[in-house]
Design a protein around this motif. Structure first.
Motif, PDB file in Angstrom:
ATOM      1  N   ASP A   1      27.416 -22.189   3.713  1.00 50.87           N
ATOM      2  CA  ASP A   1      25.971 -22.028   3.844  1.00 50.87           C
ATOM      3  C   ASP A   1      25.580 -20.725   4.522  1.00 50.87           C
ATOM      4  N   ASP A   2      26.443 -20.187   5.375  1.00 50.06           N
ATOM      5  CA  ASP A   2      26.102 -18.957   6.082  1.00 50.06           C
ATOM      6  C   ASP A   2      26.662 -17.696   5.406  1.00 50.06           C
ATOM      7  N   ALA A   3      27.046 -17.797   4.127  1.00 43.85           N
ATOM      8  CA  ALA A   3      27.580 -16.645   3.395  1.00 43.85           C
ATOM      9  C   ALA A   3      26.492 -15.597   3.221  1.00 43.85           C
ATOM     10  N   VAL A   4      26.881 -14.316   3.365  1.00 37.62           N
ATOM     11  CA  VAL A   4      25.941 -13.202   3.247  1.00 37.62           C
ATOM     12  C   VAL A   4      26.243 -12.450   1.958  1.00 37.62           C
ATOM     13  N   PRO A   5      25.268 -12.338   1.034  1.00 35.02           N
ATOM     14  CA  PRO A   5      25.528 -11.592  -0.192  1.00 35.02           C
ATOM     15  C   PRO A   5      25.644 -10.091   0.103  1.00 35.02           C
ATOM     16  N   TRP A   6      26.468  -9.430  -0.680  1.00 34.07           N
ATOM     17  CA  TRP A   6      26.636  -7.995  -0.514  1.00 34.07           C
ATOM     18  C   TRP A   6      26.493  -7.326  -1.866  1.00 34.07           C
ATOM     19  N   ARG A   7      25.659  -6.305  -1.910  1.00 29.42           N
ATOM     20  CA  ARG A   7      25.492  -5.509  -3.111  1.00 29.42           C
ATOM     21  C   ARG A   7      25.505  -4.036  -2.713  1.00 29.42           C
ATOM     22  N   PRO A   8      26.200  -3.203  -3.449  1.00 28.95           N
ATOM     23  CA  PRO A   8      26.185  -1.770  -3.120  1.00 28.95           C
ATOM     24  C   PRO A   8      24.757  -1.247  -3.157  1.00 28.95           C
ATOM     25  N   GLY A   9      24.411  -0.466  -2.182  1.00 29.48           N
ATOM     26  CA  GLY A   9      23.080   0.123  -2.137  1.00 29.48           C
ATOM     27  C   GLY A   9      22.071  -0.691  -1.363  1.00 29.48           C
ATOM     28  N   ASP A  10      22.414  -1.924  -0.968  1.00 31.77           N
ATOM     29  CA  ASP A  10      21.493  -2.721  -0.163  1.00 31.77           C
ATOM     30  C   ASP A  10      21.357  -2.123   1.231  1.00 31.77           C
ATOM     31  N   VAL A  11      20.299  -2.482   1.899  1.00 30.13           N
ATOM     32  CA  VAL A  11      20.133  -2.083   3.292  1.00 30.13           C
ATOM     33  C   VAL A  11      21.218  -2.787   4.098  1.00 30.13           C
ATOM     34  N   PRO A  12      21.983  -2.034   4.890  1.00 27.50           N
ATOM     35  CA  PRO A  12      23.082  -2.666   5.617  1.00 27.50           C
ATOM     36  C   PRO A  12      22.585  -3.725   6.595  1.00 27.50           C
ATOM     37  N   GLN A  13      23.294  -4.821   6.616  1.00 25.42           N
ATOM     38  CA  GLN A  13      23.002  -5.892   7.554  1.00 25.42           C
ATOM     39  C   GLN A  13      24.122  -5.931   8.584  1.00 25.42           C
ATOM     40  N   ALA A  14      23.902  -6.633   9.641  1.00 23.83           N
ATOM     41  CA  ALA A  14      24.896  -6.720  10.706  1.00 23.83           C
ATOM     42  C   ALA A  14      25.999  -7.700  10.312  1.00 23.83           C
ATOM     43  N   ILE A  15      26.790  -7.348   9.294  1.00 25.56           N
ATOM     44  CA  ILE A  15      27.882  -8.201   8.854  1.00 25.56           C
ATOM     45  C   ILE A  15      29.059  -8.068   9.817  1.00 25.56           C
ATOM     46  N   LEU A  16      29.325  -6.830  10.251  1.00 30.20           N
ATOM     47  CA  LEU A  16      30.399  -6.591  11.211  1.00 30.20           C
ATOM     48  C   LEU A  16      29.808  -6.471  12.606  1.00 30.20           C
ATOM     49  N   ALA A  17      30.592  -6.836  13.591  1.00 27.95           N
ATOM     50  CA  ALA A  17      30.140  -6.727  14.975  1.00 27.95           C
ATOM     51  C   ALA A  17      29.903  -5.262  15.335  1.00 27.95           C
ATOM     52  N   GLU A  18      28.937  -5.015  16.183  1.00 28.91           N
ATOM     53  CA  GLU A  18      28.585  -3.647  16.580  1.00 28.91           C
ATOM     54  C   GLU A  18      29.766  -2.940  17.251  1.00 28.91           C
ATOM     55  N   TRP A  19      30.577  -3.648  18.042  1.00 28.87           N
ATOM     56  CA  TRP A  19      31.710  -3.026  18.706  1.00 28.87           C
ATOM     57  C   TRP A  19      32.809  -2.662  17.716  1.00 28.87           C
ATOM     58  N   TYR A  20      32.848  -3.340  16.568  1.00 30.30           N
ATOM     59  CA  TYR A  20      33.896  -3.074  15.574  1.00 30.30           C
ATOM     60  C   TYR A  20      33.538  -1.860  14.723  1.00 30.30           C
ATOM     61  N   MET A  21      32.305  -1.807  14.265  1.00 32.33           N
ATOM     62  CA  MET A  21      31.868  -0.688  13.445  1.00 32.33           C
ATOM     63  C   MET A  21      30.413  -0.387  13.773  1.00 32.33           C
ATOM     64  N   PRO A  22      30.189   0.517  14.745  1.00 35.35           N
ATOM     65  CA  PRO A  22      28.814   0.816  15.119  1.00 35.35           C
ATOM     66  C   PRO A  22      28.080   1.539  13.986  1.00 35.35           C
ATOM     67  N   ALA A  23      26.778   1.438  14.011  1.00 30.14           N
ATOM     68  CA  ALA A  23      25.952   2.089  12.993  1.00 30.14           C
ATOM     69  C   ALA A  23      26.098   3.602  13.112  1.00 30.14           C
ATOM     70  N   ALA A  24      25.996   4.281  11.982  1.00 27.90           N
ATOM     71  CA  ALA A  24      26.079   5.736  11.972  1.00 27.90           C
ATOM     72  C   ALA A  24      24.858   6.320  12.673  1.00 27.90           C
ATOM     73  N   VAL A  25      25.091   7.368  13.427  1.00 22.79           N
ATOM     74  CA  VAL A  25      24.016   8.008  14.173  1.00 22.79           C
ATOM     75  C   VAL A  25      23.797   9.393  13.596  1.00 22.79           C
ATOM     76  N   THR A  26      22.557   9.699  13.310  1.00 20.69           N
ATOM     77  CA  THR A  26      22.236  11.037  12.829  1.00 20.69           C
ATOM     78  C   THR A  26      21.537  11.791  13.935  1.00 20.69           C
ATOM     79  N   GLY A  27      21.626  13.049  13.877  1.00 22.38           N
ATOM     80  CA  GLY A  27      20.974  13.871  14.881  1.00 22.38           C
ATOM     81  C   GLY A  27      21.608  15.234  14.917  1.00 22.38           C
TER      82      GLY A  27
END
Length: 102
Positions: free
Chosen positions: A41-67
């Motif tokens: 019931d808690d399965a998260v669909p994944w499609r290439p090009g979708d807005v990334p969701q927090a599927i992985l823990a932040e400590w495992y793969m933090p979001a990319a930072v631009t600047g």
């Protein structure tokens, strides 16, 4: 008819030979025979090009930072990359940390 590439030699342990090559028809029959899988019931669909969701823990793969970096960081990075290019261009090797011929 395309055949999946598999070796007919023995496995890494050397105990038993590996399976014979599998044809596309056999793979298709196996896939169709598997049927639909039950999804949790808690399965998260994944499609290439979708807005990334927090599927992985932040400590495992933090979001990319631009600047933008300040000019000092750019100078240091440019000098480092430039020195590697010059050393390799001169025919020297820095693969193992020390500058050597070869």
């Amino acid at each position: 008819m395309r055949v999946a590439e598999m070796s007919s030699t023995t496995s890494e342990q050397g105990a038993e030979p590996l399976a014979a090559p599998i044809s596309d028809e056999e793979l298709t029959a196996l896939a169709l025979a598997a049927g639909d899988a039950e999804l949790p019931d808690d399965a998260v669909p994944w499609r290439p090009g979708d807005v990334p969701q927090a599927i992985l823990a932040e400590w495992y793969m933090p979001a990319a930072v631009t600047g933008r970096r300040d000019w000092k960081a750019r100078v240091v990075a440019g000098a480092f990359i430039g020195s590697l290019v010059l050393i390799n261009g001169a025919g020297l090797c820095v693969t193992y940390g020390r500058v050597i011929l070869g």
